[in-house]
Design a protein around this motif. Structure first.
Motif, short mmCIF file in Angstrom:
data_model
loop_
_atom_site.label_atom_id
_atom_site.label_comp_id
_atom_site.label_asym_id
_atom_site.label_seq_id
_atom_site.Cartn_x
_atom_site.Cartn_y
_atom_site.Cartn_z
N THR A 58 65.21 73.66 -10.22
CA THR A 58 66.35 74.13 -9.25
C THR A 58 66.85 72.63 -8.55
O THR A 58 66.12 71.86 -8.21
N PRO A 59 68.36 72.71 -8.21
CA PRO A 59 68.22 71.78 -6.82
C PRO A 59 68.23 71.53 -5.86
O PRO A 59 68.14 70.65 -5.25
N TYR A 60 67.04 73.13 -5.26
CA TYR A 60 66.48 73.10 -4.64
C TYR A 60 65.19 71.39 -4.08
O TYR A 60 64.82 70.83 -3.05
N LEU A 61 65.20 71.74 -5.38
CA LEU A 61 63.94 70.60 -5.33
C LEU A 61 64.09 69.17 -6.57
O LEU A 61 63.92 67.83 -6.12
N GLN A 62 65.23 69.47 -7.10
CA GLN A 62 66.08 68.16 -7.58
C GLN A 62 67.01 67.81 -8.39
O GLN A 62 67.56 68.60 -8.44
N VAL A 63 68.54 67.65 -7.83
CA VAL A 63 69.72 67.10 -8.01
C VAL A 63 69.61 66.24 -9.10
O VAL A 63 70.06 64.68 -9.19
N PRO A 64 70.17 66.27 -10.42
CA PRO A 64 70.05 65.32 -11.54
C PRO A 64 71.10 64.20 -11.51
O PRO A 64 71.38 62.80 -12.12
N LEU A 65 72.42 64.88 -11.40
CA LEU A 65 73.35 64.55 -11.01
C LEU A 65 73.89 63.60 -10.07
O LEU A 65 73.90 61.97 -10.13
N ASP A 66 72.88 63.29 -8.89
CA ASP A 66 72.82 62.14 -7.67
C ASP A 66 72.36 60.79 -8.32
O ASP A 66 71.98 59.86 -7.73
N LEU A 67 70.66 61.90 -9.54
CA LEU A 67 70.23 60.55 -9.79
C LEU A 67 70.93 59.75 -10.76
O LEU A 67 69.93 58.90 -12.23
N GLY A 68 71.91 59.93 -11.71
CA GLY A 68 72.25 59.55 -12.85
C GLY A 68 73.06 60.55 -13.52
O GLY A 68 72.60 59.49 -14.47
N ALA A 69 72.42 60.99 -13.85
CA ALA A 69 72.65 61.97 -15.13
C ALA A 69 74.52 62.34 -15.18
O ALA A 69 75.19 62.34 -14.16
N THR A 90 70.11 83.14 -1.96
CA THR A 90 68.90 82.79 -1.25
C THR A 90 67.97 81.86 -1.81
O THR A 90 66.51 81.97 -1.97
N LEU A 91 68.77 80.91 -2.63
CA LEU A 91 67.72 80.11 -3.44
C LEU A 91 66.69 79.71 -2.76
O LEU A 91 65.82 79.12 -3.56
N HIS A 92 67.09 79.06 -1.58
CA HIS A 92 66.20 78.00 -0.49
C HIS A 92 64.99 78.74 -0.56
O HIS A 92 64.01 78.21 -0.34
N VAL A 93 65.26 80.43 -0.02
CA VAL A 93 64.14 80.79 0.60
C VAL A 93 63.70 81.24 -0.34
O VAL A 93 61.98 81.02 0.11
N ARG A 94 63.96 81.76 -1.22
CA ARG A 94 62.71 82.21 -2.70
C ARG A 94 62.55 80.71 -2.70
O ARG A 94 60.59 80.34 -3.28
N MET A 95 62.61 79.56 -3.05
CA MET A 95 62.25 78.60 -3.72
C MET A 95 60.85 78.16 -2.57
O MET A 95 60.12 77.82 -2.93
N GLN A 96 61.49 78.18 -1.56
CA GLN A 96 60.24 77.98 -0.54
C GLN A 96 59.08 78.32 -0.52
O GLN A 96 58.17 77.92 -0.61
#
Ligand SMILES: *Cc1c(COP(=O)(O)O)cnc(C)c1O
Length: 384
Positions: A180-191, A249-255
Motif C-alpha cells: 500500500t502507499p502507506y509503506l511504499q510509493v512506486p510512482l515516486d521510485l520511477g514506476a 482509515t488506511l493509515h491507522v489500520r496500516m500502523q
C-alpha cells in the motif's frame, strides 16, 4: 487547499475529495445509476453512461491518484481486471518479464489467458536486477513487479528496476497490493503504473472486490481509460463507495498491521517448533536493506514453515487456529491464515511453485488489527 502540501495521512481522507455540491454531503453519494439525462444530444454534466464514468467511481479514482502520488486513477471490478487492462496495452509478439513468486491469479491470467494471444511471459527471481536484464530483448515491453512478493516476502528494488526499464524504454508496473502507499510509493521510485487489488488493504474490511491502476503520464492514462471503457470491467458505485470509505482509515489500520506483524514475526522466529519465518523486517532477510530504504515499515504479511517442513503439521496448524480465520485473501481488519500450496497458489504447477519456495508446508498469515496478545495466544495453542 493545495494537494501538494498535504501529507499522506491527510491525503487518505481529503485527497481529491470535496463536499458534494447539491447538499454539501461530506461523503459522495452512491450514484446508483446507469445513465444520465441530456438536454440535447451530448448536452450533459460530464456523465453519460456509467461504464464510461460514474461520479462515485470518479471520487474513488481521484482518491487513488492522490494517495499513490499519481495524476490519474482508474477503478476496476477486481484486481485481476486491472491487471488485464495493463496487459491489453500489449500486442502479439510482445514479451513481459515478471516475478516468479507472483500472486497465483496473476500467473494464471498471464499463462492461461494472454499466452493464447501471442504474448510471452518470463517468470524469474528479481532480487538481483541483473537477472531481469538478461531476459530483456527488443520485444520486451513490460516489467511486472510485485514487492513484497506473495507469499515469500521477497523484496525487489523498485528504483533499480525502474532505472533498467527506463534505459530500455520498457513500461514498469508494480503491484502494490501488499505494501500500500502507506509503506511504499512506486510512482515516486520511477514506476509507470501502480496496480492494486483494492479488495485487500485499501478496502480493508473484507467486504468488496475492486481493482485499481494509478499513473502519472496522460498518454498512458488515456490508453488505459480507453481499454477500461472498451473492455468494460469497471467498478460499481456501491463498491467504489466502500473502498473510498476504507481508504480514509488506511493509515491507522496500516500502523497497527505493522505493529502486530512485527510482534508475531518475532514470536514465530523464536518458537522452537518453527523452522523458518519470512518477513522483510528481519535484519537477516536477504533484501532487508532495500526494504528499509524503499518502505516506511514492514507490514503485516508473514509466511512461515513449521519444523520438519511437514504438510500434515501445516494443515493441523491452520485447522486449529481460532482467532485467525482460514481463508483466502488478506489485508482486512481481521487476521487470516492461508495455505498457499492448496489455496492461493494451487493454480501454479508444484515444481514451478517449489522453485520459488512455496513448499507444501508453507503457511501465510495476514495479521489483522486485533490485540496482538490474543493473536499470539491463538498461534500458541495451534502450534502447540
Ligand atoms: C488479491 C490479489 C490480486 C488480485 O486481485 P482481485 O481483487 O482478487 O482480483 C492481485 N495481486 C495481489 C498481490 C493480490 O493479493
Amino acid at each position: 487547499m493545495s494537494e501538494k502540501i498535504l501529507n499522506f495521512n491527510s491525503k487518505t481522507i481529503h485527497g481529491g475529495q470535496e463536499p458534494e455540491k447539491a447538499y454539501g454531503a461530506v461523503m459522495p453519494p452512491i450514484y446508483q445509476t446507469s445513465t444520465y439525462s441530456q438536454t440535447t444530444p451530448g448536452g450533459h454534466k460530464g456523465y453519460e453512461y456509467s461504464r464510461s464514468a460514474n461520479p462515485t467511481r470518479t471520487a474513488l479514482e481521484k482518491s487513488l491518484a492522490s494517495i499513490e502520488n499519481g495524476n490519474y486513477g482508474l477503478a476496476f471490478g477486481s484486481g485481476l481486471a486491472a491487471i488485464d487492462a495493463v496487459i491489453k496495452l500489449l500486442n502479439p509478439g510482445d514479451e513481459v518479464v515478471s516475478t516468479n513468486d507472483l500472486y497465483g491469479g496473476s500467473y494464471r491470467l498471464f499463462k492461461q489467458i494472454f499466452e493464447k494471444y501471442g504474448i510471452k511471459f518470463h517468470f524469474i527471481g528479481m532480487q538481483e536486477v541483473s537477472a531481469i536484464e538478461a531476459k530483456i530483448n527488443e520485444n520486451t515491453k513490460l516489467i511486472w513487479v510485485e514487492t513484497p512478493t506473495n507469499p515469500m516476502m521477497n523484496i525487489i528494488d523498485i528504483k533499480a528496476v525502474a532505472t533498467l526499464a527506463q534505459k530500455h524504454q520498457i513500461l514498469l508496473a508494480v503491484d502494490n497490493t501488499f505494501a500500500t502507499p502507506y509503506l511504499q510509493v512506486p510512482l515516486d521510485l520511477g514506476a509507470d503504473i501502480v496496480m492494486h487489488s483494492a479488495t485487500k488493504y485499501l478496502g480493508g474490511h473484507s467486504d468488496v472486490v475492486v481493482g485499481a491502476l494509478v499513473v502519472k503520464d496522460k498518454e498512458l492514462a488515456d490508453k488505459l481509460y480507453f481499454i477500461q471503457n472498451a473492455s468494460g470491467a469497471v467498478c460499481g458505485p456501491m463498491d467504489s463507495f466502500l473502498v473510498l470509505r476504507g481508504i480514509k482509515t488506511l493509515h491507522v489500520r496500516m500502523q497497527r498491521h505493522c505493529e502486530n506483524g512485527k510482534a508475531i514475526a518475532e514470536y514465530l522466529a523464536n518458537h522452537p517448533k518453527i523452522e523458518k519465518v519470512y518477513w522483510p523486517g528481519f535484519e537477516d532477510h536477504a533484501n532487508h536493506d532495500i526494504a528499509k530504504s524503499q518502505m516506511n515499515d514492514f507490514g503485516g504479511m508473514i509466511s512461515f514453515v513449521p519444523k520438519g517442513s511437514s504438510y500434515e503439521e501445516a494443515i493441523k496448524i491452520v485447522e486449529q487456529l481460532r482467532l485467525f480465520t482460514l481463508a483466502e485473501s488478506l489485508g482486512g481488519v481481521e487476521s487470516l491464515a492461508g495455505h498457499p500450496a492448496s489455496m492461493t497458489h494451487a493454480s501454479i504447477p508444484k515444481e514451478e511453485r517449489e522453485k520459488s519456495g512455496v513448499v507444501d508446508a508453507l503457511i501465510r498469515l495476514s495479521v489483522g488489527i486485533e490485540d496482538k496478545e490474543d493473536l499470539i495466544a491463538d498461534l500458541e495453542q495451534a502450534i502447540g
